[in-house]
Design an enzyme around this catalytic site. Sequence first.
Site, short mmCIF file in Angstrom:
data_model
loop_
_atom_site.label_atom_id
_atom_site.label_comp_id
_atom_site.label_asym_id
_atom_site.label_seq_id
_atom_site.Cartn_x
_atom_site.Cartn_y
_atom_site.Cartn_z
N ASP A 1 0.83 -1.21 0.00
CA ASP A 1 0.00 0.00 0.00
C ASP A 1 0.86 1.25 0.00
O ASP A 1 1.39 1.67 1.03
CB ASP A 1 -0.92 0.01 1.23
CG ASP A 1 -1.86 1.21 1.22
OD1 ASP A 1 -2.05 1.80 0.14
OD2 ASP A 1 -2.40 1.53 2.29
N LYS B 1 1.53 7.88 0.60
CA LYS B 1 1.96 7.94 2.00
C LYS B 1 3.34 8.58 2.11
O LYS B 1 4.11 8.60 1.14
CB LYS B 1 2.05 6.51 2.57
CG LYS B 1 0.74 5.76 2.68
CD LYS B 1 1.00 4.34 3.19
CE LYS B 1 -0.29 3.55 3.33
NZ LYS B 1 -1.11 4.03 4.45
N ARG C 1 -11.08 -0.53 2.56
CA ARG C 1 -12.54 -0.63 2.68
C ARG C 1 -13.20 -0.85 1.31
O ARG C 1 -14.29 -1.41 1.23
CB ARG C 1 -13.09 0.62 3.38
CG ARG C 1 -12.92 1.92 2.63
CD ARG C 1 -13.08 3.13 3.54
NE ARG C 1 -11.99 3.20 4.52
CZ ARG C 1 -11.93 4.10 5.50
NH1 ARG C 1 -12.87 5.00 5.63
NH2 ARG C 1 -10.91 4.10 6.34
#
Length: 522
Positions: free
Chosen positions: A289, A296, A370
């Site tokens: 991720d 990030k 999600r």
Amino acid sequence: MTSPRTTLSLVDTDPAELAVDAIVIGVHSQTTEQESGSPAGALLLASGAESIAAAFDGKLTETLALLGATGGPGEVIKLATLGTVTAPVVAAVGLGPEPSGAAPAPETLRRAAGAAVRALAGAARVALALPLPDDADAPAALRAVTEGALLGGYRFAGYKTKPQPARRTPVAEVLVAVPDAADATAQAEVTRAQAVAGAVRTSRDWVNTAPNELRPPSFADAVATAAREAGLGVEVLDEAALAAGGYGGILAVGQGSEAPPRLVKLTYTPEGGGNGKRVALVGKGITFDTGGISIKPAQGMWEMKSDMAGAAAVGAAMLAVAALKPSVAVTGYLPMAENMPSGTSYRPGDVITMYSGKRVEVLNTDAEGRMILADAIARACEDGADYLFETSTLTGGQVIALGKKIAGVMGTPELCERVRAAGDATGEPAWPMPLPDDVRKGMDSDVADISQVNAGMDRAGHMLQGGVFLREFVTDEVAWAHIDIAGPGYHSGEATGYWTKGGTGVPVRTLLHLVDDVAANG
């Protein structure tokens, strides 16, 4: 990549006469003066060590104290026996203060066994003579000791190309001293511990694998191969099948990577149909991720190889289910994707049509977990389930709220309480959290059915936002629980108890306990 496995067996021979490289005993710390008159701060030997103490003519605790032993939980002090017993080394593991009128708590024993076996790396054969009650608590205590020993013997195989002289080989064989090694209940606990600990170790191996070696297609292949060997039903949806099936969330997250997404479904059907209940397990499988377009910070990003810890836990738990054969139907769903920034990545502002038909406005591509989970949850509900347990390294908000060792649980209140109880029983603590109406209101979208995060990008209650979003995709008749393991799923600190650095395998043991609970109680 498979790490070496520790084997386990029971013995009822006098521990002082066992032909092993080391014998492990338990010691308690003493905080107040006892009726015996021994001073505060003295060590107390735990039950199981009687014959070892006799061989030392009553000087064992005194000698251990001279070596610095305090009896603190998890402390391991080694002592050369110089021929007083058969084993050349006695290792005393701290159990903390002696509990009044009871055996040590199972988690205390689990951590002690793990710490001792880990500290004795380099020894080929180790025996544990730890306190095991002879009452109704005996199975739980033996389960804790056997699990802790097997998990403490874990070490990831790694990628080093040169021998590491200081890196000792994990203990190959562990013997656990019990009153009766042939007892059927005790043997059943050994069988269970081997299946459960084997699943945890598999989960850890998958999490610890370098992300360039475990992208969605290869992760799906690894899970599918292991599942077929275990006798599970296997269905793997590739990118074409996902597109044909309308899995918009999984496809959106995966479209930025050259390694396409997957959805793996694993099925266990009990003999005779079981008790008629159906359990669905869903795990987040983001193999790496970056955050996507909402990238990030570089600091610590390498740990995002662990963002598939939920899928690893579910896949591994299904392997244990196949071995343990509970009387309840269990199906696992593992959505897998790699969240990468590229010219084909999904964007903030995109509106995604999900598998359920709901439309989601994307505001932050780093809230990708999600998205893939929502599709898998909708599929699980469509296939039919009475109980749905989903686990994921979903939000940094879980770590802020509950720390790195306590999972957050959201969903149907009664099921959340069952998760909390399972966590207490297995040493994988979890704490129920609310799903407030105002958090859902903050996720109203001007253009779609729901925003993926708070519409104003307010991070307040961020962990709860994840739970509220996932609730939108659970059908009314299904009891469900979302287990956020952002903290507990990966241990970046030094080894402690039966945790080594890296993947922890949380919540494999919780999921298996829940499956057993549903099998027994519906």
